[in-house]
Design a protein around this motif. Structure first.
Motif, short mmCIF file in Angstrom:
data_model
loop_
_atom_site.label_atom_id
_atom_site.label_comp_id
_atom_site.label_asym_id
_atom_site.label_seq_id
_atom_site.Cartn_x
_atom_site.Cartn_y
_atom_site.Cartn_z
N SER A 157 47.43 31.61 33.05
CA SER A 157 48.88 31.76 32.92
C SER A 157 49.25 33.04 32.18
N HIS A 158 50.49 33.48 32.48
CA HIS A 158 51.11 34.56 31.69
C HIS A 158 52.13 33.98 30.74
N LEU A 159 52.56 32.74 31.02
CA LEU A 159 53.70 32.16 30.32
C LEU A 159 53.25 31.55 29.00
N SER A 193 31.60 43.43 38.91
CA SER A 193 32.20 44.71 39.30
C SER A 193 32.64 44.62 40.76
N TYR A 194 33.72 45.31 41.06
CA TYR A 194 34.16 45.44 42.45
C TYR A 194 33.89 46.87 42.87
N LYS A 195 33.19 47.03 43.98
CA LYS A 195 32.95 48.37 44.52
C LYS A 195 33.81 48.51 45.76
N TYR A 196 34.54 49.60 45.84
CA TYR A 196 35.39 49.79 47.03
C TYR A 196 35.58 51.28 47.27
N SER A 197 36.05 51.59 48.48
CA SER A 197 36.31 52.98 48.85
C SER A 197 37.80 53.19 49.01
N LEU A 226 46.52 39.80 30.50
CA LEU A 226 47.49 40.65 31.21
C LEU A 226 47.15 40.68 32.69
N ASN A 227 48.06 41.25 33.50
CA ASN A 227 47.77 41.45 34.92
C ASN A 227 46.49 42.27 35.05
N GLY A 228 45.65 41.85 35.96
CA GLY A 228 44.43 42.61 36.22
C GLY A 228 43.34 42.42 35.17
N SER A 229 43.50 41.40 34.31
CA SER A 229 42.49 41.24 33.24
C SER A 229 41.26 40.44 33.71
N GLY A 230 41.34 39.86 34.91
CA GLY A 230 40.14 39.19 35.44
C GLY A 230 40.24 37.67 35.52
N LYS A 231 41.45 37.13 35.42
CA LYS A 231 41.62 35.67 35.45
C LYS A 231 41.25 35.10 36.83
N THR A 232 41.84 35.68 37.88
CA THR A 232 41.55 35.17 39.23
C THR A 232 40.09 35.45 39.60
N THR A 233 39.57 36.57 39.15
CA THR A 233 38.16 36.88 39.41
C THR A 233 37.26 35.77 38.84
N THR A 234 37.58 35.34 37.62
CA THR A 234 36.79 34.27 36.99
C THR A 234 36.83 33.01 37.86
N VAL A 272 34.45 52.00 41.37
CA VAL A 272 33.98 50.71 40.84
C VAL A 272 34.95 50.25 39.76
N THR A 273 35.36 49.00 39.85
CA THR A 273 36.16 48.39 38.78
C THR A 273 35.31 47.33 38.12
N LEU A 274 35.18 47.42 36.82
CA LEU A 274 34.44 46.39 36.09
C LEU A 274 35.47 45.35 35.64
N ALA A 275 35.56 44.27 36.39
CA ALA A 275 36.61 43.26 36.12
C ALA A 275 36.21 42.35 34.96
N LEU A 276 34.95 41.94 34.91
CA LEU A 276 34.47 41.11 33.80
C LEU A 276 33.28 41.78 33.16
N PRO A 311 45.26 27.57 44.38
CA PRO A 311 45.22 29.04 44.40
C PRO A 311 46.48 29.66 43.79
N GLU A 312 46.38 30.96 43.51
CA GLU A 312 47.50 31.69 42.88
C GLU A 312 48.75 31.57 43.76
N ILE A 313 48.57 31.74 45.08
CA ILE A 313 49.70 31.59 46.00
C ILE A 313 49.27 30.58 47.07
N1 LIG Z 1 38.82 42.62 45.98
C1 LIG Z 1 38.92 43.51 45.01
N2 LIG Z 1 38.50 44.79 45.17
C2 LIG Z 1 38.61 45.69 44.18
N3 LIG Z 1 39.13 45.41 42.94
C3 LIG Z 1 39.56 44.16 42.74
C4 LIG Z 1 39.50 43.14 43.75
N4 LIG Z 1 40.00 41.98 43.24
C5 LIG Z 1 40.36 42.26 41.96
N5 LIG Z 1 40.10 43.56 41.67
C6 LIG Z 1 40.34 44.22 40.37
O1 LIG Z 1 39.72 43.44 39.36
C7 LIG Z 1 40.53 43.37 38.19
C8 LIG Z 1 40.82 41.93 37.87
O2 LIG Z 1 41.65 41.38 38.88
P1 LIG Z 1 42.11 39.86 38.87
O3 LIG Z 1 42.85 39.60 40.15
O4 LIG Z 1 40.94 39.00 38.57
O5 LIG Z 1 43.12 39.84 37.64
P2 LIG Z 1 44.15 38.74 37.15
O6 LIG Z 1 43.95 38.59 35.69
O7 LIG Z 1 44.03 37.51 37.98
O8 LIG Z 1 45.55 39.46 37.41
P3 LIG Z 1 47.00 38.84 37.72
O9 LIG Z 1 47.56 38.42 36.39
O10 LIG Z 1 47.77 39.97 38.30
O11 LIG Z 1 46.85 37.68 38.68
C9 LIG Z 1 41.77 44.21 38.50
O12 LIG Z 1 41.55 45.51 38.00
C10 LIG Z 1 41.83 44.23 40.02
O13 LIG Z 1 42.43 45.39 40.49
#
Ligand SMILES: Nc1ncnc2c1ncn2[C@@H]1O[C@H](COP(=O)(O)OP(=O)(O)OP(=O)(O)O)[C@@H](O)[C@H]1O
Ligand SMILES: [Mg+2]
Length: 246
Positions: free
Chosen positions: A198-200, A13-17, A46-54, A24-28, A89-91
């Motif tokens: 990947s998205h492709l 989970s990501y906690k932020y203000s 999809l975008n925001g599904s948690g790939k980079t978080t993993t 709180v966002t539950l990413a995984l 990295p992604e970028i």
């Molecule tokens: N530092 C952070 N603080 C708060 N929320 C975050 C943070 N990093 C990621 N998130 C949230 O966690 C979720 C997963 O993000 P993540 O970047 O892992 O997705 P992704 O699958 O890599 O997306 P993309 O395809 O756009 O690269 C999203 O809802 C994102 O907004």
């Protein structure tokens, strides 16, 4: 074939203000998967599904709330294990005033590679990624595809067994995509294991051995690539309902 990467029940989970409100966002929500030796495993979502978080969790850049993972059988990803992982990295960011040769020399020296070995590896990876002809040109003005190839050159410099590539084909034109695809297939042939996002989907189909479909913070399905992969992915995602963009 041994398991190079094992992930069991990752929750993050990501906690932020925001504007004074705590969110709180539950990413995984319990991600589980295995990557076998010498496989190319694609994590699609999809975008925001948690790939980079993993990926960030695997690299030790962020910590999961719960869950475990093992890389090369080790739960403790210490420096010895980290040396066996290459990361794109992604970028990828490089200082544009330097040449590919300088970037790789700097990277190799800060990661503790021995001088003679580093010199040999720099010329090998520049040849491998078809950047030899621009090795002493400042990277200012490099195309996105060249930068991506330089990112891959950096990730394989120390001959890591496992490559973790975040969107290696992201933002590339068709020629750049083909170059990266061929590079990934060459890396597999040379014995590397690759975990990439990947998205492709059409590209994933051409390069991956296994495809993990990520949605709602979990692996919904793992399949081998097949001609209807795109439809299969959309049907799988639709079953959980497409989440709101966060
Ligand atoms: N530092 C952070 N603080 C708060 N929320 C975050 C943070 N990093 C990621 N998130 C949230 O966690 C979720 C997963 O993000 P993540 O970047 O892992 O997705 P992704 O699958 O890599 O997306 P993309 O395809 O756009 O690269 C999203 O809802 C994102 O907004
Ligand atoms: Mg991402």
């Amino acid at each position: 074939m041994s398991k190079i990467l094992e992930i069991e029940g990752l929750i993050k989970s990501y906690k932020y203000s925001h504007l004074g409100r705590k969110s709180v966002t539950l990413a995984l929500k319990g991600l589980t998967l295995d990557v076998m030796e010498n496989d190319i495993f694609a994590l699609i979502g999809l975008n925001g599904s948690g790939k980079t978080t993993t990926i960030k969790i695997l690299l030790g850049l962020i910590r999961p709330d719960t869950g475990i993972f093992r890389i090369f059988g080790s739960e403790n990803v210490n420096n010895d294990i980290k040396r066996m992982i290459g990361y794109l990295p992604e970028i990828p960011y490089f200082n544009s005033e330097f040449t590919p040769g300088e970037i790789l020399r700097f990277w190799g020296s800060i990661t503790g590679m021995e001088k003679g070995y580093l010199k040999k590896r720099i010329s090998e990876v520049l040849r491998y990624t078809s950047l030899e002809h621009v090795s002493s040109r400042k990277i200012k003005g490099f195309s996105r595809g060249m930068l991506q190839r330089l990112g891959i050159a950096q990730s394989i410099l120390a001959e890591p067994g496992l490559l973790i590539l975040d969107e290696p084909m992201g933002g590339l034109d068709p020629k750049g995509i083909i170059d990266i695809r061929n590079l990934m297939l060459k890396l597999k042939k040379d014995g590397h294991t690759i975990f990439f996002t990947s998205h492709l989907i059409s590209e994933v189909e051409k390069v991956a051995d296994k495809v993990g479909m990520l949605g709602d913070g979990k692996i919904l399905k793992i399949v081998e690539p097949h001609p209807d992969l795109e439809q299969d992915f959309l049907d799988t995602i639709n079953q959980i309902g497409i989440p709101d963009v966060q």
